[in-house]
Motif scaffolding. Sequence first.
Motif, PDB file in Angstrom:
ATOM      1  N   GLY A   1       0.809  -1.213   0.000  1.00 19.47           N
ATOM      2  CA  GLY A   1       0.000   0.000   0.000  1.00 19.47           C
ATOM      3  C   GLY A   1       0.842   1.262   0.000  1.00 19.47           C
ATOM      4  N   GLY A   2       2.118   1.125  -0.422  1.00 22.57           N
ATOM      5  CA  GLY A   2       3.008   2.276  -0.480  1.00 22.57           C
ATOM      6  C   GLY A   2       3.774   2.546   0.801  1.00 22.57           C
ATOM      7  N   LYS A   3       3.522   1.779   1.845  1.00 17.86           N
ATOM      8  CA  LYS A   3       4.164   2.000   3.150  1.00 17.86           C
ATOM      9  C   LYS A   3       5.628   1.577   3.157  1.00 17.86           C
ATOM     10  CE  LYS A   3       3.552  -1.075   6.396  1.00 17.86           C
ATOM     11  NZ  LYS A   3       4.927  -1.492   6.775  1.00 17.86           N
ATOM     12  N   GLY A   4       5.920   0.473   2.495  1.00 23.10           N
ATOM     13  CA  GLY A   4       7.245  -0.118   2.570  1.00 23.10           C
ATOM     14  C   GLY A   4       7.262  -1.307   3.511  1.00 23.10           C
ATOM     15  N   TYR A   5       8.412  -1.952   3.614  1.00 20.47           N
ATOM     16  CA  TYR A   5       8.522  -3.220   4.338  1.00 20.47           C
ATOM     17  C   TYR A   5       9.193  -3.037   5.699  1.00 20.47           C
ATOM     18  CZ  TYR A   5       7.099  -5.403  -0.004  1.00 20.47           C
ATOM     19  OH  TYR A   5       6.387  -5.777  -1.118  1.00 20.47           O
ATOM     20  N   ASP A   6       8.632  -3.724   6.685  1.00 16.65           N
ATOM     21  CA  ASP A   6       9.217  -3.700   8.029  1.00 16.65           C
ATOM     22  C   ASP A   6      10.488  -4.536   8.086  1.00 16.65           C
ATOM     23  OD1 ASP A   6       6.942  -2.320   9.601  1.00 16.65           O
ATOM     24  OD2 ASP A   6       5.898  -3.950   8.550  1.00 16.65           O
ATOM     25  N   ASP A   7      10.518  -5.615   7.326  1.00 15.38           N
ATOM     26  CA  ASP A   7      11.673  -6.522   7.341  1.00 15.38           C
ATOM     27  C   ASP A   7      12.032  -6.909   5.909  1.00 15.38           C
ATOM     28  OD1 ASP A   7      12.110  -7.167  10.329  1.00 15.38           O
ATOM     29  OD2 ASP A   7       9.952  -7.480  10.061  1.00 15.38           O
ATOM     30  N   VAL A   8      13.284  -6.670   5.559  1.00 11.58           N
ATOM     31  CA  VAL A   8      13.793  -6.980   4.229  1.00 11.58           C
ATOM     32  C   VAL A   8      14.976  -7.926   4.374  1.00 11.58           C
ATOM     33  CG1 VAL A   8      14.915  -6.051   2.163  1.00 11.58           C
ATOM     34  CG2 VAL A   8      13.052  -4.772   3.251  1.00 11.58           C
ATOM     35  N   LEU A   9      14.935  -9.057   3.675  1.00  6.87           N
ATOM     36  CA  LEU A   9      16.051  -9.994   3.666  1.00  6.87           C
ATOM     37  C   LEU A   9      16.567 -10.144   2.243  1.00  6.87           C
ATOM     38  CD1 LEU A   9      13.800 -11.157   5.894  1.00  6.87           C
ATOM     39  CD2 LEU A   9      15.626 -12.810   6.252  1.00  6.87           C
ATOM     40  N   VAL A  10      17.880 -10.071   2.067  1.00  5.13           N
ATOM     41  CA  VAL A  10      18.503 -10.222   0.761  1.00  5.13           C
ATOM     42  C   VAL A  10      19.314 -11.510   0.760  1.00  5.13           C
ATOM     43  CG1 VAL A  10      20.159  -9.243  -0.870  1.00  5.13           C
ATOM     44  CG2 VAL A  10      18.534  -7.752   0.297  1.00  5.13           C
ATOM     45  N   PHE A  11      19.016 -12.396  -0.193  1.00  5.75           N
ATOM     46  CA  PHE A  11      19.621 -13.720  -0.227  1.00  5.75           C
ATOM     47  C   PHE A  11      20.667 -13.875  -1.328  1.00  5.75           C
ATOM     48  CE2 PHE A  11      15.918 -14.493   2.314  1.00  5.75           C
ATOM     49  CZ  PHE A  11      16.269 -15.532   3.164  1.00  5.75           C
ATOM     50  N   THR A  12      21.113 -12.781  -1.922  1.00  9.91           N
ATOM     51  CA  THR A  12      22.134 -12.867  -2.955  1.00  9.91           C
ATOM     52  C   THR A  12      23.093 -11.688  -2.829  1.00  9.91           C
ATOM     53  OG1 THR A  12      22.505 -13.078  -5.351  1.00  9.91           O
ATOM     54  CG2 THR A  12      20.725 -11.625  -4.653  1.00  9.91           C
ATOM     55  N   PRO A  13      24.401 -11.895  -3.021  1.00 10.49           N
ATOM     56  CA  PRO A  13      25.367 -10.807  -2.853  1.00 10.49           C
ATOM     57  C   PRO A  13      25.546  -9.992  -4.129  1.00 10.49           C
ATOM     58  CG  PRO A  13      26.534 -12.863  -3.199  1.00 10.49           C
ATOM     59  CD  PRO A  13      25.065 -13.206  -3.219  1.00 10.49           C
ATOM     60  N   HIS A  14      24.494  -9.285  -4.505  1.00 11.64           N
ATOM     61  CA  HIS A  14      24.549  -8.402  -5.670  1.00 11.64           C
ATOM     62  C   HIS A  14      24.076  -7.015  -5.250  1.00 11.64           C
ATOM     63  CE1 HIS A  14      24.544 -12.341  -7.736  1.00 11.64           C
ATOM     64  NE2 HIS A  14      25.254 -11.711  -8.646  1.00 11.64           N
ATOM     65  N   ALA A  15      24.819  -6.009  -5.691  1.00 10.21           N
ATOM     66  CA  ALA A  15      24.539  -4.635  -5.259  1.00 10.21           C
ATOM     67  C   ALA A  15      23.125  -4.205  -5.612  1.00 10.21           C
ATOM     68  CB  ALA A  15      25.564  -3.683  -5.868  1.00 10.21           C
ATOM     69  N   GLU A  16      22.612  -4.638  -6.766  1.00  7.80           N
ATOM     70  CA  GLU A  16      21.276  -4.191  -7.179  1.00  7.80           C
ATOM     71  C   GLU A  16      20.207  -4.632  -6.187  1.00  7.80           C
ATOM     72  OE1 GLU A  16      19.342  -6.416 -10.496  1.00  7.80           O
ATOM     73  OE2 GLU A  16      21.322  -7.337 -10.717  1.00  7.80           O
ATOM     74  N   PHE A  17      20.376  -5.822  -5.599  1.00 12.37           N
ATOM     75  CA  PHE A  17      19.387  -6.309  -4.642  1.00 12.37           C
ATOM     76  C   PHE A  17      19.547  -5.604  -3.296  1.00 12.37           C
ATOM     77  CE2 PHE A  17      19.434  -9.721  -7.748  1.00 12.37           C
ATOM     78  CZ  PHE A  17      18.092 -10.030  -7.861  1.00 12.37           C
ATOM     79  N   VAL A  18      20.770  -5.334  -2.910  1.00 10.54           N
ATOM     80  CA  VAL A  18      20.995  -4.578  -1.679  1.00 10.54           C
ATOM     81  C   VAL A  18      20.345  -3.212  -1.786  1.00 10.54           C
ATOM     82  CG1 VAL A  18      22.741  -3.499  -0.206  1.00 10.54           C
ATOM     83  CG2 VAL A  18      23.132  -5.799  -1.120  1.00 10.54           C
ATOM     84  N   GLU A  19      20.559  -2.546  -2.896  1.00 16.36           N
ATOM     85  CA  GLU A  19      20.036  -1.187  -3.059  1.00 16.36           C
ATOM     86  C   GLU A  19      18.524  -1.173  -3.222  1.00 16.36           C
ATOM     87  OE1 GLU A  19      22.478   0.404  -6.200  1.00 16.36           O
ATOM     88  OE2 GLU A  19      24.313   0.094  -5.016  1.00 16.36           O
ATOM     89  N   LEU A  20      17.969  -2.199  -3.900  1.00 13.26           N
ATOM     90  CA  LEU A  20      16.510  -2.301  -3.991  1.00 13.26           C
ATOM     91  C   LEU A  20      15.925  -2.554  -2.606  1.00 13.26           C
ATOM     92  CD1 LEU A  20      13.825  -2.522  -5.518  1.00 13.26           C
ATOM     93  CD2 LEU A  20      14.365  -4.945  -5.932  1.00 13.26           C
ATOM     94  N   GLY A  21      16.522  -3.471  -1.859  1.00 17.52           N
ATOM     95  CA  GLY A  21      16.024  -3.768  -0.522  1.00 17.52           C
ATOM     96  C   GLY A  21      16.060  -2.561   0.389  1.00 17.52           C
ATOM     97  N   ASP A  22      17.140  -1.804   0.326  1.00 15.00           N
ATOM     98  CA  ASP A  22      17.265  -0.582   1.118  1.00 15.00           C
ATOM     99  C   ASP A  22      16.142   0.390   0.786  1.00 15.00           C
ATOM    100  OD1 ASP A  22      18.309   1.585   2.634  1.00 15.00           O
ATOM    101  OD2 ASP A  22      19.437   2.269   0.891  1.00 15.00           O
ATOM    102  N   SER A  23      15.844   0.525  -0.499  1.00  6.05           N
ATOM    103  CA  SER A  23      14.820   1.492  -0.917  1.00  6.05           C
ATOM    104  C   SER A  23      13.413   1.077  -0.503  1.00  6.05           C
ATOM    105  CB  SER A  23      14.861   1.669  -2.444  1.00  6.05           C
ATOM    106  OG  SER A  23      14.372   0.504  -3.119  1.00  6.05           O
ATOM    107  N   LEU A  24      13.224  -0.207  -0.193  1.00  6.15           N
ATOM    108  CA  LEU A  24      11.891  -0.702   0.157  1.00  6.15           C
ATOM    109  C   LEU A  24      11.579  -0.609   1.647  1.00  6.15           C
ATOM    110  CD1 LEU A  24      11.872  -3.934  -2.054  1.00  6.15           C
ATOM    111  CD2 LEU A  24      10.544  -1.848  -2.467  1.00  6.15           C
TER     112      LEU A  24
END
Length: 419
Positions: free
Chosen positions: A255-278
């Motif tokens: 609903g546009g709020k974002g995530y309380d908990d984000v887990l990244v399961f791959t060591p790629h910068a694009e996923f780290v940065e996407l997860g951070d933004s969420l």
Amino acid sequence: MKTKAVRIHGSMDLRLDEFELPEIAEEEVLAKVVSDSLCMSSYKAAVQGGAHKRVPEDCAENPTIIGHEFCGEIVKAGKQYEEKFKPGDRFIIQPAHNYMGKLDSPGYSYKYCGGDATYVIIPRETLIMDCLIPFDGDSFFAGSMTEPYSCVIGTFHAMYHTKNGSYVHEMGIKEGGDMIMLAGNGPMGQAAIDYIIHCDRRPGLLVVTGRRQEQLDRLASLLTVEDAANNGVKLVYFNTSSSEDNYADLMALTGGKGYDDVLVFTPHAEFVELGDSLLCRDGCFNFFSGPSDQQFKALFNFYNVHYNATHLAATCGGNNDDMREAVAMMKQGRLTPSVLVSHIGGLNSVVDATMHLPEIKGSKKLIYTEVEMPLVAISEFSELGKTDPFYAKLDELCKKHNGLWNAEAEKYLLETKKV
């Protein structure tokens, strides 16, 4: 006693060796390994060799045994432990000992202890730290799965949240909150999904992303939306390769709020940065995947760290309590270790499989150390069974269990193929 073991002799130098084990000391235990599950961490150790944090620098002269997700039976206990451990007792090992602050661990650091071996000597550090844990499950493969489960259990326990005006870290995920697992469709992601929808502290929304639809579909057939809903979790499988704007589409699920908990399961910068933004306010970012690159870096929004109280967490393995929690949940039928297993092989297949692990599709590659056979996907049993009655029987036994590996199939394998 002679043992066969896969040992690391240096960077990308794994060998199946046969050698003599010394007599055990009073504070050691002799054990037979029956099953070991291959882990991407072993591949990373193979790549780095002596440069790996857990592998001795002199591994070329003193090679160490790989494999740390193993289950087996006690053969003989040294004098100090003969009342505690009896011959025939089944065991599992928590490899993350943290003994005196050291990183030494079975499967990386020891000449005589690791999962990809027929017989091993359990070292004194394992026993001092109470990391040799009894296991009375109905299969050895379930015991091998307790270590990966303990890793995800530990990482969920390590996450934390806060409240305005309080310095108290409330440990664990936000109960009833919104959670996302980026690249969570691999083996450890599967274990994480199984645990988080069946444990006592669950999110309200769980989004799991992947890039291959067939892999997501298979995952959805094993860890179902319906089962999650029965446990109060809305489970969404999301294909990031089919979205033109992953950020917008993933944010929309909250609903546009974002995530309380984000887990990244791959060591790629694009996923780290996407997860951070969420992340939403007071969101916790968990970088679960350990990179091989010691200089791995990615951008992280420290404006949000300061003003939105976002947090960063990570773990490297679990602890004894995490492993015992996994064992308890298996006994209660709340975890299904069979969903993690995609391939079966013998000790002779370990070197090649470990060296090429990132290229082999599927989930956990399960090794039976007393068996000689190639690494074979469970999905291939049917075709192989057309010309080989051994695989035909394995196919029959797995089809009885929704196409999954099981205790019956394990028993048949060990009775039929044991060397």
